[in-house]
Design an enzyme around this catalytic site. Sequence first.
Site, PDB file in Angstrom:
ATOM      1  N   GLY A  62      49.168  45.715  31.332  1.00 35.80           N
ATOM      2  CA  GLY A  62      50.477  46.250  30.961  1.00 35.80           C
ATOM      3  C   GLY A  62      51.556  45.892  31.970  1.00 35.80           C
ATOM      4  O   GLY A  62      52.704  46.334  31.843  1.00 35.80           O
ATOM      5  N   GLU A 108      50.540  50.828  40.150  1.00 34.83           N
ATOM      6  CA  GLU A 108      49.247  51.468  39.861  1.00 34.83           C
ATOM      7  C   GLU A 108      48.332  51.435  41.090  1.00 34.83           C
ATOM      8  O   GLU A 108      47.652  52.412  41.394  1.00 34.83           O
ATOM      9  CB  GLU A 108      48.565  50.766  38.682  1.00 34.83           C
TER      10      GLU A 108
END
Length: 260
Positions: free
Chosen positions: A105, A111
């Site tokens: 993504g 992240e």
Amino acid sequence: MTDQLSPVDRAKYAAAVCAADMVENGMRVGLGTGSTAAWMVRRLGHRVREEGLRMTGVPTSARTAELARQVGIEVVSLDDARWLDLTIDGADEFDPDLALIKGGGGALLQEKIVATASDQMVVITDAAKEVHHLGAFPLPVEVIPFGWKASKALIEEVLATLDVMGTRSSLRMDGDRPFITDEGNYILDLALGRIGNARQLSLVLNQVPGVVENGLFIDICDMVLIGHPDGRVERRDMTTGKVSAETVEIEGGENAFRDI
Ligand code: 5RP
């Protein structure tokens, strides 16, 4: 709502609900990015609104931040939260040691920063993402736009010396323009086929000038929750070595997000 989901989405939903139910009052939680993580964020929002769950969320992308606010989660920055109790995120591939490929993504940088600033990282996934060896999913590498072609060439040169099957990479596109990450960078997707030594690859990639971060998450994930379309969720805990199973009510989830 959930009865209209595809089998893969039902599996993702089951894993996401299971993970969201691990969150306790007062926790600071890293909120991942992607379709599985979006189910988890919705479930947390539901718990905040319906159960009065008190928690703060640190999103890993602008789109997760928007969803979290929309469902009623208090959003803070990582710098304000400083350290997190738990991060819950999806993955593109995971192996038996819970090494991951992430970044499908395009949010791998935030992240990875958020996951490594957490006591625990829990990955939520469907069973199709489990592999013996990472690499069938193209490995995302975030590079700065300046001189990206030189970085790409160097990466391919370096790959030729490593234990990988393929060495080709491509610039991720968004229509007819390069895909731009939340940090204003580009993504190169590396078609490796099979990664022999993920730890070495990760270290070497991050030495290439222009590379900001790569999508290999090694020794970061502590637990994986593998959802199945019938609501079963397998929990594999790397810390304790325990494997257990539980079942999530999928049909009963239909009303859960009606007010969103
Ligand atoms: C985003 C990610 C996602 O977690 C990964 O791509 C999995 O996505 P999905 O849950 O939609 O299958 O790494 O950068």
